[in-house]
Scaffold this motif. Structure first.
Motif, PDB file in Angstrom:
ATOM      1  N   ASP A  82      11.354  33.762  40.721  1.00 52.45           N
ATOM      2  CA  ASP A  82      10.434  32.831  40.053  1.00 52.45           C
ATOM      3  C   ASP A  82       9.001  33.342  40.109  1.00 52.45           C
ATOM      4  OD1 ASP A  82      12.490  31.125  39.353  1.00 52.45           O
ATOM      5  OD2 ASP A  82      12.168  29.757  41.040  1.00 52.45           O
ATOM      6  N   ARG A  83       8.591  33.862  41.264  1.00 53.17           N
ATOM      7  CA  ARG A  83       7.219  34.396  41.385  1.00 53.17           C
ATOM      8  C   ARG A  83       7.035  35.623  40.495  1.00 53.17           C
ATOM      9  NH1 ARG A  83       8.143  32.876  46.739  1.00 53.17           N
ATOM     10  NH2 ARG A  83       8.476  34.993  47.466  1.00 53.17           N
ATOM     11  N   ALA A  84       8.073  36.458  40.395  1.00 52.26           N
ATOM     12  CA  ALA A  84       7.989  37.640  39.518  1.00 52.26           C
ATOM     13  C   ALA A  84       7.848  37.206  38.062  1.00 52.26           C
ATOM     14  CB  ALA A  84       9.221  38.521  39.707  1.00 52.26           C
ATOM     15  N   CYS A  96       0.812  46.753  41.714  1.00 57.09           N
ATOM     16  CA  CYS A  96       0.785  46.537  43.157  1.00 57.09           C
ATOM     17  C   CYS A  96      -0.261  45.484  43.517  1.00 57.09           C
ATOM     18  CB  CYS A  96       0.477  47.850  43.867  1.00 57.09           C
ATOM     19  SG  CYS A  96       0.400  47.720  45.667  1.00 57.09           S
ATOM     20  N   GLU A  97       0.157  44.490  44.281  1.00 58.05           N
ATOM     21  CA  GLU A  97      -0.769  43.425  44.703  1.00 58.05           C
ATOM     22  C   GLU A  97      -1.846  43.939  45.645  1.00 58.05           C
ATOM     23  OE1 GLU A  97       1.709  40.353  46.372  1.00 58.05           O
ATOM     24  OE2 GLU A  97       2.000  39.419  44.406  1.00 58.05           O
ATOM     25  N   GLU A  98      -1.563  45.026  46.344  1.00 62.11           N
ATOM     26  CA  GLU A  98      -2.516  45.562  47.315  1.00 62.11           C
ATOM     27  C   GLU A  98      -3.488  46.566  46.704  1.00 62.11           C
ATOM     28  OE1 GLU A  98      -2.112  48.504  51.042  1.00 62.11           O
ATOM     29  OE2 GLU A  98      -0.988  46.626  51.283  1.00 62.11           O
ATOM     30  N   PRO A 102       0.235  51.042  39.478  1.00 61.12           N
ATOM     31  CA  PRO A 102       1.572  50.710  38.975  1.00 61.12           C
ATOM     32  C   PRO A 102       2.621  50.802  40.090  1.00 61.12           C
ATOM     33  CG  PRO A 102       0.495  52.304  37.537  1.00 61.12           C
ATOM     34  CD  PRO A 102      -0.361  52.178  38.770  1.00 61.12           C
ATOM     35  N   ILE A 103       3.537  49.859  40.117  1.00 62.74           N
ATOM     36  CA  ILE A 103       4.633  49.884  41.090  1.00 62.74           C
ATOM     37  C   ILE A 103       5.627  50.969  40.687  1.00 62.74           C
ATOM     38  CG2 ILE A 103       6.629  48.587  41.953  1.00 62.74           C
ATOM     39  CD1 ILE A 103       4.835  46.081  41.844  1.00 62.74           C
ATOM     40  N   GLY A 104       5.835  51.136  39.398  1.00 63.10           N
ATOM     41  CA  GLY A 104       6.739  52.168  38.902  1.00 63.10           C
ATOM     42  C   GLY A 104       8.026  51.579  38.362  1.00 63.10           C
ATOM     43  N   GLU A 119       3.915  53.287  48.406  1.00 64.56           N
ATOM     44  CA  GLU A 119       2.968  53.641  49.459  1.00 64.56           C
ATOM     45  C   GLU A 119       2.486  52.397  50.213  1.00 64.56           C
ATOM     46  OE1 GLU A 119       2.625  54.594  46.241  1.00 64.56           O
ATOM     47  OE2 GLU A 119       3.206  56.709  46.426  1.00 64.56           O
ATOM     48  N   ALA A 120       2.165  51.335  49.482  1.00 59.78           N
ATOM     49  CA  ALA A 120       1.704  50.098  50.122  1.00 59.78           C
ATOM     50  C   ALA A 120       2.834  49.464  50.930  1.00 59.78           C
ATOM     51  CB  ALA A 120       1.177  49.119  49.077  1.00 59.78           C
ATOM     52  N   LYS A 121       4.051  49.535  50.432  1.00 59.73           N
ATOM     53  CA  LYS A 121       5.195  48.975  51.152  1.00 59.73           C
ATOM     54  C   LYS A 121       5.442  49.753  52.438  1.00 59.73           C
ATOM     55  CE  LYS A 121       8.676  46.204  51.640  1.00 59.73           C
ATOM     56  NZ  LYS A 121       8.433  44.832  52.067  1.00 59.73           N
TER      57      LYS A 121
END
Length: 134
Positions: A82-84, A96-98, A102-104, A119-121
């Motif tokens: 739902d959030r996505a 990326c929220e951080e 791009p997340i990819g 990388e952030a994860k």
């Protein structure tokens, strides 16, 4: 659009209308499947027949606890879906929220609810590991 066609698009097409439509449909499909699994698990819990045998009671209770954990996990995944979908509607999906990078596409295909680039994860996981160890 297929996954292959999605991955063949140029980098500057990232999160264009076609890609957003692809991920919207992917998320909606996953959401429907989750809702069906949740409904089936609830039905299974409702069909529980009490037993007088202590061994059966213990086994049944263990199964019930397992089903409740599964339901909790599925509900969390439903919330993430739902959030996505909300991020998609706001035009924030895929970023990326951080870092804002791009997340990819490949990562989103594997985990459509991802909110962080790799990388952030990885940084988040290292930080969590460090906090657990201290």
């Amino acid at each position: 659009m297929t996954k292959q066609e999605l991955l063949q698009q140029p980098a500057d097409a990232y999160m264009n209308e076609q890609q957003q439509a692809f991920f919207r449909e992917l998320l909606l499909t996953e959401r429907r499947e989750l809702q069906e699994r949740i409904a089936n698990e609830f039905d299974g819990l409702r069909e529980h027949e009490p037993s007088s045998d202590p061994a059966d009671i213990g086994s049944t209770e263990e199964q019930r606890q397992w089903q409740l954990r599964l339901l909790e996990r599925e509900k969390k995944l439903l919330d993430k879906s739902d959030r996505a979908l909300e991020r998609l509607a706001r035009g924030e999906y895929g970023w990326c929220e951080e870092t804002g990078e791009p997340i990819g596409l490949r990562r989103l295909l594997l985990r459509p609810t991802a909110t962080l680039c790799i990388e952030a994860k990885e940084r988040q996981e290292k930080k969590e590991k460090h906090l657990r160890e201290t």
